[in-house]
Design an enzyme around this catalytic site. Structure first.
Site, PDB file in Angstrom:
ATOM      1  N   LEU A 102     -17.297  -5.723   6.082  1.00  3.86           N
ATOM      2  CA  LEU A 102     -17.401  -6.651   4.957  1.00  3.86           C
ATOM      3  C   LEU A 102     -17.779  -8.011   5.517  1.00  3.86           C
ATOM      4  CD1 LEU A 102     -14.287  -5.891   2.686  1.00  3.86           C
ATOM      5  CD2 LEU A 102     -16.648  -5.140   2.377  1.00  3.86           C
ATOM      6  N   ASP A 103     -18.571  -8.767   4.755  1.00  4.73           N
ATOM      7  CA  ASP A 103     -18.910 -10.124   5.166  1.00  4.73           C
ATOM      8  C   ASP A 103     -17.638 -10.948   5.340  1.00  4.73           C
ATOM      9  OD1 ASP A 103     -21.469  -9.233   4.665  1.00  4.73           O
ATOM     10  OD2 ASP A 103     -21.593 -10.195   2.698  1.00  4.73           O
ATOM     11  N   LYS A 104     -17.767 -12.025   6.084  1.00  5.32           N
ATOM     12  CA  LYS A 104     -16.615 -12.893   6.352  1.00  5.32           C
ATOM     13  C   LYS A 104     -15.975 -13.394   5.067  1.00  5.32           C
ATOM     14  CE  LYS A 104     -15.383 -17.064   8.959  1.00  5.32           C
ATOM     15  NZ  LYS A 104     -15.877 -18.125   9.870  1.00  5.32           N
TER      16      LYS A 104
END
Length: 233
Positions: A102-104
């Protein structure tokens, strides 16, 4: 049968040398008796206790983590907190990694495991494991956007698989998205194609296994064998 020092090294995420040191200090018992050597072969039925903690052996582990914002989906990162850092010490072990990133700034369901074969099976393009997201948008999406999602969008040079898109409670600035692949920043890029910015994004389900709503941000728990089957069902 497995050597005691190897078993402790894996389950406690320590080196073999550290495991042998614990044994030498008399902190490890096997079936109630103090272990005297890391060479001791242990069977599945043996009860192993280290420093008062029962060692629950698993060939592989599968962990559900509720990822908060600001955490990277990696095993290690210079200067950044990772999903591995969020795990309590008793859940950490060698070889853990996030099966799908998942993106930050994206929150929600991250699956951590040390089972490379299983991770490959759910991430392989041929499997097309559904991943469900909730997105908050800066403006409402239209029927044209919905049709593009569901018809197999062209994004740059890529032809995407069909994706599901629907509004939540009649609010077209809140969207439920189901993807069958996992390209870089895919949800954000799909909306951006239509001039819509994703303000918040949360993954709530992998396959047919939903994120446990009792898990607070940053909390985690083991996934059961029955739940594991829901991911690939």
């Amino acid at each position: 049968m497995e050597r005691l020092d190897k078993l402790l090294s894996r389950e406690l995420n320590i080196t073999r040398t550290q495991a042998k040191a614990l044994i030498k200090r008399g902190e490890v018992t096997v079936n109630g008796a103090k272990a005297v050597s890391g060479d001791l072969k242990c069977s599945d039925g043996d009860e192993i206790i280290c420093s008062g903690r029962v060692i629950n052996r698993r060939e592989h582990v599968y962990i559900m983590l509720n990822k908060p914002k600001g955490v990277v989906s990696a095993t290690e990162d210079t200067g950044e907190k990772t999903v591995i850092d969020l795990l309590p010490d008793e859940m950490k072990r060698r070889g853990l990694f996030p099966a799908g990133r998942l993106d930050k700034d994206t929150t929600g369901f991250v699956l951590l495991t040390d089972d490379g074969e299983f991770a490959h099976s759910i991430l392989s393009p041929s499997k097309h494991i559904d991943k469900t997201y909730i997105a908050r948008l800066d403006k409402p999406f239209t029927e044209e956007v919905k049709a593009d999602f569901e018809g197999g969008m062209t994004l740059g040079e890529s032809e995407l698989l069909e994706a599901e898109l629907c509004e939540i409670d009649g609010d077209f600035t809140r969207a439920r998205v189901v993807l069958r692949q996992g390209l870089y920043h895919q949800v954000k890029r799909m909306f951006k194609k239509h001039g819509i910015t994703v303000l918040e994004l949360r993954r709530i389900k992998m396959g047919n296994l939903p994120l446990d709503e009792t898990l607070g941000e940053g909390e985690s728990r083991y996934i059961t064998e029955e739940e594991l089957l829901l991911i690939t069902a």
